[in-house]
Write an enzyme that holds these catalytic residues in place. Structure first.
Site, PDB file in Angstrom:
ATOM      1  N   ARG A 277       0.841  -1.199   0.000  1.00 46.68           N
ATOM      2  CA  ARG A 277       0.000   0.000   0.000  1.00 46.68           C
ATOM      3  C   ARG A 277       0.871   1.241   0.000  1.00 46.68           C
ATOM      4  O   ARG A 277       1.850   1.334   0.742  1.00 46.68           O
ATOM      5  CB  ARG A 277      -0.914   0.007   1.231  1.00 46.68           C
ATOM      6  CG  ARG A 277      -1.848  -1.186   1.227  1.00 46.68           C
ATOM      7  CD  ARG A 277      -2.844  -1.156   2.366  1.00 46.68           C
ATOM      8  NE  ARG A 277      -3.685  -2.360   2.298  1.00 46.68           N
ATOM      9  CZ  ARG A 277      -4.628  -2.665   3.180  1.00 46.68           C
ATOM     10  NH1 ARG A 277      -4.873  -1.840   4.209  1.00 46.68           N
ATOM     11  NH2 ARG A 277      -5.341  -3.757   3.050  1.00 46.68           N
ATOM     12  N   ARG A 292       2.272   0.878  10.254  1.00 49.00           N
ATOM     13  CA  ARG A 292       1.739   1.274   8.949  1.00 49.00           C
ATOM     14  C   ARG A 292       2.869   1.195   7.931  1.00 49.00           C
ATOM     15  O   ARG A 292       3.700   2.107   7.853  1.00 49.00           O
ATOM     16  CB  ARG A 292       1.167   2.690   9.036  1.00 49.00           C
ATOM     17  CG  ARG A 292       0.384   3.136   7.799  1.00 49.00           C
ATOM     18  CD  ARG A 292      -0.255   4.502   8.013  1.00 49.00           C
ATOM     19  NE  ARG A 292      -1.197   4.486   9.124  1.00 49.00           N
ATOM     20  CZ  ARG A 292      -2.461   4.074   9.031  1.00 49.00           C
ATOM     21  NH1 ARG A 292      -2.945   3.687   7.876  1.00 49.00           N
ATOM     22  NH2 ARG A 292      -3.243   4.072  10.084  1.00 49.00           N
ATOM     23  N   GLU A 364      -6.518  -1.307  15.191  1.00 46.87           N
ATOM     24  CA  GLU A 364      -7.153  -2.243  14.272  1.00 46.87           C
ATOM     25  C   GLU A 364      -6.189  -3.361  13.873  1.00 46.87           C
ATOM     26  O   GLU A 364      -5.037  -3.105  13.518  1.00 46.87           O
ATOM     27  CB  GLU A 364      -7.578  -1.488  13.001  1.00 46.87           C
ATOM     28  CG  GLU A 364      -8.203  -2.394  11.953  1.00 46.87           C
ATOM     29  CD  GLU A 364      -8.413  -1.669  10.621  1.00 46.87           C
ATOM     30  OE1 GLU A 364      -8.418  -0.427  10.613  1.00 46.87           O
ATOM     31  OE2 GLU A 364      -8.550  -2.359   9.610  1.00 46.87           O
ATOM     32  N   SER A 367     -10.369  -6.422   9.828  1.00 52.96           N
ATOM     33  CA  SER A 367     -11.567  -5.745   9.359  1.00 52.96           C
ATOM     34  C   SER A 367     -12.385  -6.780   8.602  1.00 52.96           C
ATOM     35  O   SER A 367     -11.867  -7.426   7.695  1.00 52.96           O
ATOM     36  CB  SER A 367     -11.138  -4.599   8.432  1.00 52.96           C
ATOM     37  OG  SER A 367     -12.178  -3.676   8.269  1.00 52.96           O
ATOM     38  N   ARG A 407       0.782  -6.617  12.299  1.00 48.30           N
ATOM     39  CA  ARG A 407       0.185  -5.986  13.482  1.00 48.30           C
ATOM     40  C   ARG A 407       0.000  -6.990  14.613  1.00 48.30           C
ATOM     41  O   ARG A 407       0.074  -6.632  15.790  1.00 48.30           O
ATOM     42  CB  ARG A 407      -1.152  -5.334  13.123  1.00 48.30           C
ATOM     43  CG  ARG A 407      -0.944  -4.078  12.302  1.00 48.30           C
ATOM     44  CD  ARG A 407      -2.191  -3.240  12.170  1.00 48.30           C
ATOM     45  NE  ARG A 407      -1.876  -2.002  11.463  1.00 48.30           N
ATOM     46  CZ  ARG A 407      -2.758  -1.040  11.196  1.00 48.30           C
ATOM     47  NH1 ARG A 407      -4.023  -1.185  11.581  1.00 48.30           N
ATOM     48  NH2 ARG A 407      -2.392   0.050  10.561  1.00 48.30           N
TER      49      ARG A 407
END
Length: 443
Positions: A277, A292, A364, A367, A407
């Site tokens: 990403r 991130r 988070e 999801s 994560r």
RNA sequence: GGAGAGAUGGCAGAGUGGUUGAAUGCACCGCACUCGAAAUGCGGCAUGGGGGCAACUCCAUCGGGGGUUCGAAUCCCUCUCUCUCCGCCA
């Protein structure tokens, strides 16, 4: 992607529902105006084509009877259509593209039980169907109580000499990390554990998909056309391929442009893949550590279901993701994302937020979304209902992380850190770590 | 990278410019026959988009796109994918 016929029949409901979405101003009347134009063109074009076809048939008959004069006469008659038909066809293509473009940037409509809100502060904690804080507390690990000031994961990892952001920066710039030694092994162990869990206990089929995909696949899962700037592309011949931002893209597109038998549903797929990403919109956010990254591993779950079963499948998939955190003894909460925080293609999304003692906050880690037929329409993915011969219907699609591996590594390191700088290994991971019970610390 | 072959309905597989949306077989559905089943016979069976209250009707679609033609599954261009052979290579 919406069905314009549905919008026409439910214009008021569409307007009411779409206005719940943040930053969307489109109204049914805008779309129906394009559709009116489209229908008008089609009517006139069809008339001309009908006339041409009829005359052409007569020409064929005349020629078969060797009546050349009659054929010439008919050909002269049809000549007048030579200008109009190609123009009408071009007009039809143009207006259909206009309609598709307009429809493809409208986000999905959310379920009624999605809370309203403008940002993540509007999310509502969820404890499961018929659940409560009490029932949730029975299956979820409590917040760990540490007798010392907890460190953040990068402090722990850097102190071990096994999490190296400087070297990664030399190689690739910011938002990359080099993992080494036992931390690298721990990351690998976490991914294997998750994949094994979903394949052996949750009924998912393991898949190793391509990591480079074409634009059409990205359109199917909503990354295109609106979120192009979030992706990495690489040239390929005259065209390009994108590095997948999530395995949702290849896994969901398994069924694109196809009609599967109902007996094959639900189709449950899982994959452990790197994800890429660009994080174009998040400059300056979460710059420390590996929260991130431009590249990270993630275990993804995708389910393809019938319309009747997708809502139940959503709860089931949530439970699959929760099981990961429960087995690892990680404290977490589940949030029902509000209209201001939910993603483009989702009708409803649960986020799993894991507790990070070093950051003293929930972050988070998964999801889980149900998309209804939104992606199926974009992909043209249908199924043929069982029993008597019936017309194909669009499938429903769901996707969820099960979970993000990077994560999760952070969560394990921060939650299982010891005062001496070592990290205990959760029982579920020990078989994947050669049986050792801790890494790092005083050597 | 070079040379060649190919892509047709759920599947197999005909069809090379004219009433072909597409033969035939298989699969599937209905009916008949049967106590029932098999076999057999008859019928049905693609998708999308218009118009119509409806019966119904029109248009488009033979991998995608574009072109030639009065007319294209059929001819031309192009793209994608599959297969075969050669070369190179993890």
């Amino acid at each position: 992607m919406f069905d314009i016929k549905w919008i026409r029949a439910n214009a008021e409901a569409f307007d009411a529902a779409v206005s719940r979405r943040k930053g969307i101003s489109v109204r049914a009347s805008d779309l129906l105006a394009i559709d009116d134009k489209r229908r008008d063109i089609i009517v006139r074009l069809n008339e001309a084509q009908e006339k041409r076809n009829a005359l052409s048939k007569q020409i064929g008959q005349a020629k078969a009877q060797k009546d050349e004069a009659r054929a010439q006469e008919l050909m002269a008659e049809v000549a007048g259509l030579k200008e109009f038909i190609p123009q009408g066809e071009a007009d039809e293509r143009a207006v259909e593209l206009e309609l598709r473009n307009a429809l493809s940037v409208i986000p999905n409509l959310v379920f009624d039980d999605v809370p309203d809100g403008t940002d993540e502060t509007g999310n509502v904690e969820y404890f499961g169907r018929n659940g409560s804080p009490e029932t949730a507390a029975k299956v979820r690990a409590p917040k760990p109580v540490l007798s010392f000031a907890p460190k953040e994961h990068y402090e722990i990892g850097e102190a071990m000499g096994q999490m190296d952001f400087e070297t990664a920066a030399k190689l690739s710039g910011s938002r990359f990390v080099v993992l080494k030694g036992q931390v690298a092994r721990l990351e690998r162990a976490i991914g294997q554990f998750m994949l094994d869990l979903h394949t052996t206990e949750h009924g998912y089929t393991e898949v190793q998909p391509p990591l480079l995909v074409r634009d059409e696949a990205l359109f199917g899962t909503n990354q295109l056309p609106k979120f192009e700037e979030d992706l990495f592309f690489t040239p390929h011949g005259e065209s390009r391929l994108a590095l997948i931002p999530t395995a949702e893209v290849p896994l969901t597109n398994f069924v694109r442009e196809s009609i599967v038998a109902e007996e094959e549903l639900p189709l449950r797929l899982t994959a452990l893949t790197p994800c890429f990403r660009s994080e174009a919109g998040s400059a300056g956010r979460d710059t420390r550590g590996m929260l991130r990254q431009h590249q990270f591993n993630k275990v993804e779950m995708v389910s393809i279901t019938t319309p009747e079963t997708s809502v139940d499948e959503h709860e089931r998939m949530l439970a699959c993701a929760e099981t990961v955190l429960q087995r690892l003894g990680l404290h977490y909460r589940v949030m029902n994302l509000c209209t201001g925080d939910i993603g483009f293609g989702a009708k409803k999304t649960y986020d799993l937020e894991v507790w990070l003692p070093g950051q003293d906050t929930y972050r988070e880690i998964s999801s889980v979304s149900v998309c209804g037929d939104f992606q199926a329409r974009r992909m043209d993915a249908r199924y043929r209902p069982a029993g008597e011969k019936q017309a194909p219907r669009f499938v429903h699609t769901l996707n969820g992380s099960g979970t993000a591996v990077g994560r999760c590594l952070i969560a394990v390191m921060e939650n299982y850190q010891q005062e001496d700088g070592s990290v205990a290994i959760p029982k579920a991971l020990q078989p994947y770590m050669g049986g050792i019970k801790a890494i790092g610390g005083r050597r």
